[in-house]
Write a protein that holds these residues in place. Structure first.
Motif, PDB file in Angstrom:
ATOM      1  N   THR A   1      -7.030 -12.818 -10.643  1.00 12.51           N
ATOM      2  CA  THR A   1      -6.668 -12.474 -12.018  1.00 12.51           C
ATOM      3  C   THR A   1      -7.841 -11.941 -12.804  1.00 12.51           C
ATOM      4  N   GLU A   2      -8.876 -11.508 -12.095  1.00 13.62           N
ATOM      5  CA  GLU A   2     -10.087 -11.059 -12.779  1.00 13.62           C
ATOM      6  C   GLU A   2      -9.801  -9.827 -13.610  1.00 13.62           C
ATOM      7  N   ALA A   3     -10.187  -9.845 -14.869  1.00 14.04           N
ATOM      8  CA  ALA A   3      -9.974  -8.712 -15.762  1.00 14.04           C
ATOM      9  C   ALA A   3     -11.136  -7.746 -15.653  1.00 14.04           C
ATOM     10  N   GLU A   4     -10.955  -6.601 -16.256  1.00 13.85           N
ATOM     11  CA  GLU A   4     -12.034  -5.623 -16.278  1.00 13.85           C
ATOM     12  C   GLU A   4     -13.210  -6.197 -17.062  1.00 13.85           C
ATOM     13  N   GLY A   5     -14.435  -5.925 -16.515  1.00 17.66           N
ATOM     14  CA  GLY A   5     -15.596  -6.490 -17.142  1.00 17.66           C
ATOM     15  C   GLY A   5     -15.721  -7.931 -16.786  1.00 17.66           C
ATOM     16  N   SER A   6     -15.950  -8.800 -17.784  1.00 22.96           N
ATOM     17  CA  SER A   6     -16.175 -10.214 -17.488  1.00 22.96           C
ATOM     18  C   SER A   6     -15.163 -11.088 -18.219  1.00 22.96           C
ATOM     19  N   TYR A   7     -13.984 -10.580 -18.530  1.00 23.00           N
ATOM     20  CA  TYR A   7     -12.960 -11.338 -19.239  1.00 23.00           C
ATOM     21  C   TYR A   7     -11.734 -11.558 -18.357  1.00 23.00           C
ATOM     22  N   VAL A   8     -11.066 -12.686 -18.589  1.00 20.87           N
ATOM     23  CA  VAL A   8      -9.922 -13.091 -17.769  1.00 20.87           C
ATOM     24  C   VAL A   8      -8.699 -13.271 -18.669  1.00 20.87           C
ATOM     25  N   PRO A   9      -7.547 -12.688 -18.305  1.00 19.80           N
ATOM     26  CA  PRO A   9      -6.306 -12.895 -19.068  1.00 19.80           C
ATOM     27  C   PRO A   9      -5.789 -14.314 -18.852  1.00 19.80           C
ATOM     28  N   MET A  10      -5.755 -15.107 -19.908  1.00 21.24           N
ATOM     29  CA  MET A  10      -5.497 -16.532 -19.760  1.00 21.24           C
ATOM     30  C   MET A  10      -4.037 -16.865 -19.483  1.00 21.24           C
ATOM     31  N   ARG A  11      -3.109 -16.089 -19.975  1.00 18.05           N
ATOM     32  CA  ARG A  11      -1.702 -16.413 -19.715  1.00 18.05           C
ATOM     33  C   ARG A  11      -1.427 -16.395 -18.212  1.00 18.05           C
ATOM     34  N   GLN A  12      -1.838 -15.349 -17.545  1.00 11.48           N
ATOM     35  CA  GLN A  12      -1.625 -15.253 -16.097  1.00 11.48           C
ATOM     36  C   GLN A  12      -2.488 -16.269 -15.354  1.00 11.48           C
ATOM     37  N   TYR A  13      -3.734 -16.421 -15.797  1.00 12.82           N
ATOM     38  CA  TYR A  13      -4.670 -17.303 -15.104  1.00 12.82           C
ATOM     39  C   TYR A  13      -4.208 -18.757 -15.140  1.00 12.82           C
ATOM     40  N   VAL A  14      -3.841 -19.246 -16.336  1.00 12.42           N
ATOM     41  CA  VAL A  14      -3.386 -20.624 -16.469  1.00 12.42           C
ATOM     42  C   VAL A  14      -2.105 -20.832 -15.666  1.00 12.42           C
ATOM     43  N   GLY A  15      -1.187 -19.860 -15.735  1.00 10.79           N
ATOM     44  CA  GLY A  15       0.055 -19.983 -14.969  1.00 10.79           C
ATOM     45  C   GLY A  15      -0.186 -20.072 -13.474  1.00 10.79           C
ATOM     46  N   ASP A  16      -1.109 -19.238 -12.962  1.00 15.10           N
ATOM     47  CA  ASP A  16      -1.406 -19.274 -11.528  1.00 15.10           C
ATOM     48  C   ASP A  16      -2.056 -20.596 -11.119  1.00 15.10           C
ATOM     49  N   VAL A  17      -2.979 -21.068 -11.961  1.00 14.51           N
ATOM     50  CA  VAL A  17      -3.665 -22.321 -11.647  1.00 14.51           C
ATOM     51  C   VAL A  17      -2.662 -23.472 -11.572  1.00 14.51           C
ATOM     52  N   VAL A  18      -1.821 -23.591 -12.584  1.00 15.49           N
ATOM     53  CA  VAL A  18      -0.841 -24.680 -12.621  1.00 15.49           C
ATOM     54  C   VAL A  18       0.131 -24.574 -11.451  1.00 15.49           C
ATOM     55  N   SER A  19       0.552 -23.354 -11.140  1.00 14.31           N
ATOM     56  CA  SER A  19       1.491 -23.163 -10.037  1.00 14.31           C
ATOM     57  C   SER A  19       0.893 -23.604  -8.708  1.00 14.31           C
ATOM     58  N   ARG A  20      -0.356 -23.247  -8.468  1.00 18.59           N
ATOM     59  CA  ARG A  20      -0.996 -23.594  -7.201  1.00 18.59           C
ATOM     60  C   ARG A  20      -1.223 -25.104  -7.075  1.00 18.59           C
ATOM     61  N   VAL A  21      -1.666 -25.724  -8.164  1.00 13.84           N
ATOM     62  CA  VAL A  21      -1.944 -27.159  -8.108  1.00 13.84           C
ATOM     63  C   VAL A  21      -0.655 -27.956  -7.993  1.00 13.84           C
ATOM     64  N   SER A  22       0.321 -27.630  -8.823  1.00 12.06           N
ATOM     65  CA  SER A  22       1.546 -28.435  -8.866  1.00 12.06           C
ATOM     66  C   SER A  22       2.378 -28.302  -7.598  1.00 12.06           C
ATOM     67  N   ALA A  23       2.248 -27.160  -6.898  1.00  6.68           N
ATOM     68  CA  ALA A  23       3.051 -26.944  -5.695  1.00  6.68           C
ATOM     69  C   ALA A  23       2.780 -27.999  -4.637  1.00  6.68           C
ATOM     70  N   GLY A  24       1.540 -28.448  -4.510  1.00  7.98           N
ATOM     71  CA  GLY A  24       1.228 -29.414  -3.478  1.00  7.98           C
ATOM     72  C   GLY A  24       0.939 -30.805  -3.982  1.00  7.98           C
ATOM     73  N   ALA A  25       0.858 -30.976  -5.316  1.00  9.68           N
ATOM     74  CA  ALA A  25       0.443 -32.274  -5.853  1.00  9.68           C
ATOM     75  C   ALA A  25       1.611 -33.121  -6.349  1.00  9.68           C
ATOM     76  N   PHE A  26       2.653 -32.518  -6.914  1.00  7.33           N
ATOM     77  CA  PHE A  26       3.742 -33.275  -7.538  1.00  7.33           C
ATOM     78  C   PHE A  26       4.989 -33.260  -6.653  1.00  7.33           C
ATOM     79  N   HIS A  27       5.739 -34.341  -6.713  1.00  9.52           N
ATOM     80  CA  HIS A  27       6.999 -34.380  -5.985  1.00  9.52           C
ATOM     81  C   HIS A  27       8.095 -33.704  -6.806  1.00  9.52           C
ATOM     82  N   ASP A  28       9.269 -33.582  -6.200  1.00 10.98           N
ATOM     83  CA  ASP A  28      10.334 -32.772  -6.790  1.00 10.98           C
ATOM     84  C   ASP A  28      10.895 -33.333  -8.085  1.00 10.98           C
ATOM     85  N   GLU A  29      10.697 -34.617  -8.350  1.00 15.73           N
ATOM     86  CA  GLU A  29      11.265 -35.231  -9.546  1.00 15.73           C
ATOM     87  C   GLU A  29      10.426 -34.967 -10.805  1.00 15.73           C
TER      88      GLU A  29
END
Length: 340
Positions: free
Chosen positions: A196-224
């Motif tokens: 999600t690296e943006a041009e220069g040295s800035y990162v778009p936070m909406r996409q970045y936060v969404g990707d981070v949460v998606s990756r962590v929650s996929a393997g850490a939390f159960h279905d409930e």
């Protein structure tokens, strides 16, 4: 301004002969533009400043079309002004005794402008080429660093996994599992940043936060457990974005381990709002609460490394960190206010 200074009308022409023809053509166009403008001015000031427009014409032609364009524009515009504008009109003869040195001085001055413009153009293009070469070299080094970083994460995780298989002590295995989890946390954070690296040295936070949460929650939390993400559409510097990402990883990991024991149902919300100067991050769950979490920490013999890491990430983000909660639920808050 830098792009304007380094602009070249023939930069995209690979063939040398065609490039020279294009440069000559650009000089002709500049001269014709000056002639048209001078003809309009002559309607109300026929003989005033006969060589005034020659100077900017030569400057523009040389800067953007090389000395070939400047030389062509010089010959056409200067001699046209001498023939048409300077008295006597439509003649190279002089009516005033001071006109010959006047013409000679203007001819020399215009030539100096042409030479200096070409020197400046070459200097700018030389600096631009050196800058582009340096940027390319840095990109190569960065790609090599990225490759080595990925390999180092994998190597550390493999070594820890190998060491874990050699021990039967549950406490040692648990400690090594936590260490492997930390390495995986950093690896995931790094991978999300590159995706999600943006041009220069800035990162778009909406996409970045969404990707981070998606990756962590996929393997850490159960279905409930339901995961909710709300993030503002803003961009933050990479260093700050990485710190926030790692903070989210730790907060979600702690919630997954302690907030919903024995398959309990619940909800976790990750909320990021604000802009580059002022922003808030909250990770909220409705699990067993901070008191029960503390009891589980004590029973598991953990040392609060997760809390220590979150404090470190908060310092990296130059933000304030707090944890709130009672008998039900827990809120982890990371907050930054400019000037605080």
């Amino acid at each position: 301004m830098h792009r304007l200074a380094s602009f070249d009308v023939t930069a995209n022409i690979p063939d040398e002969n065609r490039r020279i023809v294009a440069q000559i053509g650009f000089g002709v166009v500049c001269a014709l533009a000056m002639i048209a403008l001078r003809a309009a001015i002559s309607m109300w000031a026929p003989t005033s400043g006969p060589f005034a427009l020659v100077y900017p014409t030569i400057l523009i032609a040389t800067l953007y079309g090389h000395w070939q364009a400047g030389g062509v524009a010089y010959l056409i515009s200067f001699f046209w002004a001498w023939w048409i504008v300077l008295p006597k009109a439509h003649s190279f003869r002089f009516e005033i005794a001071t006109d010959p040195p006047r013409v000679a001085i203007n001819a020399l001055a215009v030539l100096i402008v042409l030479v200096l413009a070409e020197i400046f153009r070459r200097a700018v293009h030389q600096v631009t080429r050196a800058r582009d070469a340096e940027l390319e070299r840095r990109q190569v080094l960065m790609r090599e660093l990225e490759h080595r970083t990925k390999n180092n994460f994998a190597l550390v995780a493999s070594l820890l996994s190998l060491q874990r298989r050699r021990h039967d002590n549950p406490e040692i295995v648990e400690a090594l599992d936590q260490a492997i989890g930390r390495v995986d946390t950093f690896a995931r954070a790094y991978e999300n940043l590159k995706l999600t690296e943006a041009e220069g040295s800035y990162v778009p936070m909406r996409q970045y936060v969404g990707d981070v949460v998606s990756r962590v929650s996929a393997g850490a939390f159960h279905d409930e457990v339901t995961i909710e993400v709300r993030a503002s559409d803003c961009e933050l510097p990479q260093q700050t974005a990485v710190a926030i990402c790692l903070f989210i990883n730790e907060a979600l990991t702690n919630s997954a381990k302690y907030a919903f024991p024995d398959g309990a149902a619940g909800k976790v919300s990750v909320i990021f709002t604000g802009n580059e100067d002022n922003w808030d991050l909250k990770v909220v769950d409705d699990g067993v609460g901070s008191a029960e979490e503390a009891r589980q920490h004590k029973a598991a013999g953990t040392t609060g490394m997760g809390l220590g890491l979150m404090e470190a990430f908060a310092r990296q983000a130059e933000a304030e960190y707090s944890v709130g909660g009672a008998t039900q639920g827990r809120t982890v808050h990371l907050r930054r206010r400019s000037g605080e």
